[in-house]
Scaffold this motif. Structure first.
Motif, mmCIF file in Angstrom:
data_model
loop_
_atom_site.group_PDB
_atom_site.id
_atom_site.type_symbol
_atom_site.label_atom_id
_atom_site.label_comp_id
_atom_site.label_asym_id
_atom_site.label_seq_id
_atom_site.Cartn_x
_atom_site.Cartn_y
_atom_site.Cartn_z
ATOM 1 N N PHE A 225 -2.742 -8.179 -0.589
ATOM 2 C CA PHE A 225 -1.965 -6.954 -0.432
ATOM 3 C C PHE A 225 -1.064 -7.086 0.795
ATOM 4 C CE2 PHE A 225 -5.977 -6.234 1.832
ATOM 5 C CZ PHE A 225 -5.558 -5.765 3.073
ATOM 6 N N ALA B 26 0.279 -5.554 4.161
ATOM 7 C CA ALA B 26 -0.126 -4.627 5.214
ATOM 8 C C ALA B 26 1.047 -4.380 6.154
ATOM 9 C CB ALA B 26 -1.308 -5.196 5.991
ATOM 10 N N THR C 140 0.031 4.089 1.404
ATOM 11 C CA THR C 140 -0.200 4.876 2.611
ATOM 12 C C THR C 140 1.059 4.871 3.478
ATOM 13 O OG1 THR C 140 -2.497 4.129 2.557
ATOM 14 C CG2 THR C 140 -1.744 5.180 4.582
ATOM 15 N N TRP D 159 -4.911 0.939 11.453
ATOM 16 C CA TRP D 159 -5.196 -0.458 11.779
ATOM 17 C C TRP D 159 -5.713 -0.595 13.210
ATOM 18 C CZ3 TRP D 159 -6.579 -4.925 10.291
ATOM 19 C CH2 TRP D 159 -6.351 -6.069 11.047
ATOM 20 N N TYR E 264 -9.470 0.538 7.246
ATOM 21 C CA TYR E 264 -8.154 0.189 6.712
ATOM 22 C C TYR E 264 -8.267 -0.943 5.689
ATOM 23 C CZ TYR E 264 -3.383 -1.610 6.506
ATOM 24 O OH TYR E 264 -2.160 -2.051 6.054
ATOM 25 N N GLN F 218 -0.655 3.873 8.390
ATOM 26 C CA GLN F 218 -1.210 2.516 8.310
ATOM 27 C C GLN F 218 -1.371 1.906 9.698
ATOM 28 O OE1 GLN F 218 -0.193 -0.515 5.428
ATOM 29 N NE2 GLN F 218 1.150 0.926 4.348
ATOM 30 N N GLN G 276 -7.868 -1.097 -3.597
ATOM 31 C CA GLN G 276 -6.664 -0.957 -4.400
ATOM 32 C C GLN G 276 -6.188 -2.305 -4.932
ATOM 33 O OE1 GLN G 276 -3.612 1.581 -2.448
ATOM 34 N NE2 GLN G 276 -5.168 1.988 -0.896
ATOM 35 N N ASN H 9 -10.299 0.075 2.439
ATOM 36 C CA ASN H 9 -9.505 0.948 1.584
ATOM 37 C C ASN H 9 -8.441 0.148 0.837
ATOM 38 O OD1 ASN H 9 -8.399 3.635 0.681
ATOM 39 N ND2 ASN H 9 -6.650 2.920 1.888
ATOM 40 N N ALA H 10 -7.799 -0.785 1.537
ATOM 41 C CA ALA H 10 -6.747 -1.594 0.923
ATOM 42 C C ALA H 10 -7.291 -2.503 -0.170
ATOM 43 C CB ALA H 10 -6.039 -2.420 1.991
ATOM 44 N N LEU I 147 0.841 -1.188 0.000
ATOM 45 C CA LEU I 147 0.000 0.000 0.000
ATOM 46 C C LEU I 147 0.880 1.244 0.000
ATOM 47 C CD1 LEU I 147 -2.640 -1.083 2.681
ATOM 48 C CD2 LEU I 147 -2.757 -1.360 0.207
#
Length: 467
Positions: free
Chosen positions: A41, A43, A13, A22, A29, A18, A36, A32-33, A11
């Motif tokens: 993904f 984290a 961010t 979280w 969180y 982040q 994308q 939004n992830a 990400l």
């Protein structure tokens, strides 16, 4: 060194943002992830190891959970965030052979045949709690369900529902779990530098002193149960004490203490949250409530609890509640042992993987209109254990799943059949962090308008609904 390992879909961010998001807003969180990067993904959060890969694709989850152990292992050390709560001998913390042995010892009390012994206790305690709530006065659903769940756990774990130890444990466990009742106070678990004993006035200091008092009671109960062994007792502590591994060894007092804390804290918190969400949705959607009442009426005045547990629509309501609001966001970690390819990405040794239950349950391709509460999903289709997994899956699937779901069904059925309940507001409620779980807030309130009456025709007839 860790950041030099190639990781999929990082990400953009900033790292600090982040980590803060979280802790404060985990749902925001994750959502939004996933916008994308829909399936996988990286984290960069706190609590389970700083950098980890979230996966919510069902086929990938199946591969992780069913693949050769040489590719993925289940490291208990990554769950150390729970250590202050449950202790180092807890089945949640152990790994490898020791985890398998301890899990095997803990399974008998949660066998399906044991559920019948707990049924009347669950129903009686649900009515006991609600009978004490003043009618026509708003009350917190969360608090009421936590009261029921805690009393059920104390009764099933120790076999008692009164006495000095019972009252002390009820108070202390409530205080202990309320330390982490908000995203702000939950940060104590995620940031170890905040875990400072600054005296009995400090939050962590209070937590340590309450935990010490609970320990004293638990060890006293263990000693008394060992001394007064009774083969006819069916409470969980007695069954754990009598359990033996393949070498004929029983659990030590410390192991028993840590497993009791695991049951009392994890079992109480998660089940209370699920029941609170269930009551909320059933009364937020009148058509769901009426369908449930119709199904419950078909069983007559005094239905067998096992018959209640088998009701298809009630089961669907409970499953949809756990789908839309899974209490636990992630499964336990898996660690990559050798280079593998997953969803088109190369994963390297020591990469931590988390199957994301929340995002899995929000997939549009599995659950069309995932934000809507639709129990019919579970009547129209059977989902695999890698598509619907509120209790996790694999070797670390929740031991108490059967008891939790049984309690959920019986409490929901009992309260719906016996009481005329209303929500004070129909505004949609959002889940918030409570420790390492997701829960409804204390703002969600209901009112008891009266009790439902039973007619001679053996059908439950609702009292007139007040506007």
């Amino acid at each position: 060194m860790k950041n030099q390992i190639p990781l999929p879909n990082r990400l953009k961010t900033p790292l600090l943002l982040q980590r803060l998001q979280w802790v404060v807003d985990p749902v925001g969180y994750m959502e939004n992830a996933v916008r994308q990067h829909p399936d996988i993904f990286t984290a960069e959060v706190v609590g389970f190891g700083d950098t980890l890969v979230f996966i919510n694709h069902p086929q990938a989850i199946q591969e992780i959970l069913t693949n050769d152990r040489k590719k993925y292992t289940t490291p208990g050390e990554e769950n150390k965030i729970l250590l202050p709560l449950v202790g180092e001998r807890s089945v949640l913390i152990l790994e490898g052979q020791k985890h398998r042995q301890q899990r095997q010892l803990m399974m008998p009390p949660f066998h399906g045949d044991r559920m019948r012994a707990y049924a009347q206790t669950i129903r009686n305690l649900a009515e006991k709690v609600c009978d004490r709530i003043p009618q026509n006065t708003p009350f917190s659903i969360r608090h009421a369900m936590q009261d029921i769940s805690l009393q059920v756990m104390l009764k099933t774990v120790f076999g008692v529902s009164e006495g000095e130890h019972y009252q002390q444990l009820k108070y202390l466990l409530g205080q202990l779990t309320d330390v982490f009742q908000s995203p702000l106070t939950s940060s104590l678990l995620f940031f170890p530098f905040l875990q400072k004993d600054l005296g009995s006035w400090s939050l962590w200091g209070k937590f340590l002193r309450w935990r010490e008092q609970i320990d004293a009671i638990l060890y006293a109960e263990i000693a008394e149960c060992r001394t007064k062994a009774d083969p006819n007792r069916v409470d969980i502590l007695s069954l754990l004490i009598s359990a033996r591994d393949e070498r004929g060894q029983s659990m030590t007092d410390r192991e028993l203490r840590d497993e009791l804390m695991t049951l009392l804290l994890a079992g109480n918190e998660t089940t209370a949250s699920a029941m609170a969400w269930g009551l909320y949705w059933v009364h937020h959607l009148p058509e769901v409530r009426e369908k449930l009442l119709h199904e419950l009426r078909s069983l007559g005045d005094s239905p067998d609890p096992m018959s209640i547990a088998k009701l298809p629509y009630l089961t669907a309501v409970c499953h949809e509640t756990l789908r839309i609001h899974p209490v636990v966001m992630l499964t336990f970690a898996r660690k990559v042992q050798e280079p593998v390819e997953l969803l088109g990405h190369e994963l390297y040794p020591n990469t931590l993987l988390f199957n994301c239950i929340y995002l899995l349950h929000q997939r549009e391709d599995l659950y069309p209109q995932p934000k809507e509460f639709k129990p019919e999903r579970f009547l129209e289709r059977q989902f695999s254990r890698y598509e619907f997994m509120p209790f996790g899956s694999g070797a670390r699937r929740c031991i108490g799943e059967a008891l939790a779901l049984f309690e959920f069904k019986l409490v929901l059925a009992t309260l719906l059949s016996r009481y005329q309940l209303e929500l004070t507001s129909h505004q949609l409620e959002k889940p918030q962090r409570r420790g390492v779980t997701l829960a409804s807030g204390d703002k969600v309130k209901m009112i008891i308008r009266g009790k439902r009456q039973l007619e001679n025709s053996s059908q439950v007839v609702a009292m007139s609904v007040r506007s």
